[in-house]
Design an enzyme around this catalytic site. Structure first.
Site, PDB file in Angstrom:
ATOM      1  N   HIS A 164       0.819  -1.216   0.000  1.00  7.69           N
ATOM      2  CA  HIS A 164       0.000   0.000   0.000  1.00  7.69           C
ATOM      3  C   HIS A 164       0.855   1.268   0.000  1.00  7.69           C
ATOM      4  O   HIS A 164       0.420   2.321  -0.468  1.00  7.69           O
ATOM      5  CB  HIS A 164      -0.928  -0.017   1.212  1.00  7.69           C
ATOM      6  CG  HIS A 164      -2.164   0.808   1.054  1.00  7.69           C
ATOM      7  ND1 HIS A 164      -2.224   1.939   0.274  1.00  7.69           N
ATOM      8  CD2 HIS A 164      -3.409   0.666   1.588  1.00  7.69           C
ATOM      9  CE1 HIS A 164      -3.428   2.472   0.338  1.00  7.69           C
ATOM     10  NE2 HIS A 164      -4.179   1.713   1.122  1.00  7.69           N
ATOM     11  N   ASP A 364      -9.462  -4.114 -18.722  1.00  6.51           N
ATOM     12  CA  ASP A 364      -9.803  -4.996 -19.843  1.00  6.51           C
ATOM     13  C   ASP A 364      -8.511  -5.555 -20.425  1.00  6.51           C
ATOM     14  O   ASP A 364      -7.695  -4.811 -20.956  1.00  6.51           O
ATOM     15  CB  ASP A 364     -10.575  -4.205 -20.908  1.00  6.51           C
ATOM     16  CG  ASP A 364     -10.956  -5.035 -22.122  1.00  6.51           C
ATOM     17  OD1 ASP A 364     -10.640  -6.237 -22.157  1.00  6.51           O
ATOM     18  OD2 ASP A 364     -11.570  -4.463 -23.048  1.00  6.51           O
TER      19      ASP A 364
END
Length: 422
Positions: A164, A364
């Site tokens: 993170h 995608d």
């Protein structure tokens, strides 16, 4: 059926070509918003139902190309003398990558996961990600760990665990979108990545405020929390929402009410809803910035008012906390004031982070956008929290998906009953 995931040995994927870093001395200095998070692992699982040609090879190739543009993510944690000045060394060592296959279809996987209510132990999800250190990243660990699991139907799941401190959720979603674009044959990412931004580095944060943020993240007493996958139905959300109430505000208000009813007995005791907020627009950072740019805002109310008062007033309390963001940032306040008891306690504070429109749903790799986004985490690492509005193609039919780890096993049944009566 018993789902079996077969994994290949981990490999390292490096940038596809040499990189000349723009960073001074080849290192990325963590900003005040990065520092409290430099060892914290975060997981995202993206489910894709439509096949693509050789998904493992296609995504591995896109990853290698993307690391040329996101070269800090191919580096390692490092520190100066005396373990001070923790930063990213832009070594180009690469990221961990695992190819895997499962003996079932995507639909069978989803039935197994959703059928695990009320307490999915995350055993299946954990098989879809690279094993990572339960108590945080070390210096030898790659900042990104990726696993691509193919299924018998031709669908696949991309599981990513990241440090993170290296990127926030919006940043890692941007990175994954770039992998998808390059895997589909685009010559370069549509968004030019930026890792260093002067407006973040120059924030007027004192060491005490950074320490307060660390105490908020890690200061809670170890408590075993139950993990639940929950759907907040649209009928409830639409029943709360007014002209200006967002889906997030309605979901957060519902969770805050249900938990407060279960864990708090004194109606006059304060209860706190801590909300993580993407603060890019308030800080004026450059487009494409993928470092941490989230602040934590506190909505505070009497527990009795949250548990049994007007629900729209609970929503207004949340909204007021969000409206205070610009003024707090001017003061360099990235996290609200909490008492030592609240920081360490179980009852009084609930952390909620929203993944709605964060960007994971737009990735995608060649066969269409993500069908569903999931996550998991080590309950021992975090305070009581909920990840809300996890994207799903079925969201319009069902409601808002939530991964909840906000009550102990002792309170779990009562909490789920409250959710069911919404």
């Amino acid at each position: 059926m018993c789902i079996v995931v077969t994994k290949s040995p981990p490999e390292i994927v490096r940038p596809s070509e040499p990189v000349t870093t723009a960073a001074a001395n080849g290192k990325i200095i963590f900003s005040p918003l990065d520092r409290p998070l430099v060892i914290l692992p975060v997981v995202v699982l993206q489910v894709f139902e439509h096949p693509i040609h050789e998904p493992v090879e296609t995504i591995r190739w896109g990853l290698s190309r993307a690391l040329v543009h996101y070269y800090p993510l191919a580096g390692r944690l490092a520190a100066g003398e005396g373990n001070e000045d923790v930063h990213i060394d832009c070594t180009g060592e690469g990221v961990t990558f695992v190819a895997a296959s499962a003996n079932c279809t995507i639909k069978q996987l989803m039935r197994d996961i959703d059928g695990g209510l009320p307490d999915p132990s995350t055993a299946v999800q954990r098989e879809l990600i690279v094993d990572y250190p339960a108590y945080g990243f070390g210096r030898a660990d790659s900042l990104i760990q990726m696993q691509v699991t193919t299924f018998t139907c031709g669908g696949f799941v991309v599981g990513v665990t990241w440090n993170h401190g290296a990127a926030d959720g919006f940043g890692i979603a941007q990175f994954l979108q770039s992998i998808g674009e390059l895997a589909r044959g685009l010559p370069s990412p549509s968004v030019i990545p930026v890792r260093c931004d002067e407006s973040i580095q120059a924030m007027p944060l004192s060491p005490s405020l950074v320490m307060a943020a660390k105490q908020f993240m890690y200061g809670v007493k170890p408590t075993k929390l139950a993990l639940h996958s929950i759907i907040i139905p649209w009928r409830m959300i639409n029943g709360i929402r007014g002209p200006s109430c967002t889906v997030f505000e309605a979901v957060a208000a519902a969770l805050w009410r249900c938990r407060t009813r279960v864990v708090m007995s004194d109606p006059d005791a304060p209860t706190v809803l801590a909300i993580t907020v993407n603060s890019r627009k308030y800080m004026g950072v450059k487009d494409g910035y993928y470092g941490n740019c989230a602040t934590v805002q506190m909505a505070v109310a009497r527990s009795g008012a949250v548990a049994d008062g007007d629900m729209m007033e609970v929503v207004r309390t949340i909204r007021r906390a969000k409206e205070e963001i610009p003024e707090r940032l001017k003061k360099g306040d990235v996290i609200g004031d909490l008492t030592k008891e609240q920081v360490a306690g179980y009852e009084g504070v609930l952390l909620v982070t929203c993944w709605r429109n964060i960007g994971f749903e737009a990735v995608d790799y060649g066969g269409g956008r993500t069908a569903r986004v999931m996550t998991t985490y080590e309950q021992s690492l975090v305070r009581p929290m909920c990840v809300v509005c996890l994207p799903s193609e079925r969201e319009e039919e069902e409601g808002a998906r939530v991964l909840s780890s906000c009550v102990t096993a002792h309170h779990a049944d009562a909490f789920l009953r409250e959710i069911a009566t919404l």
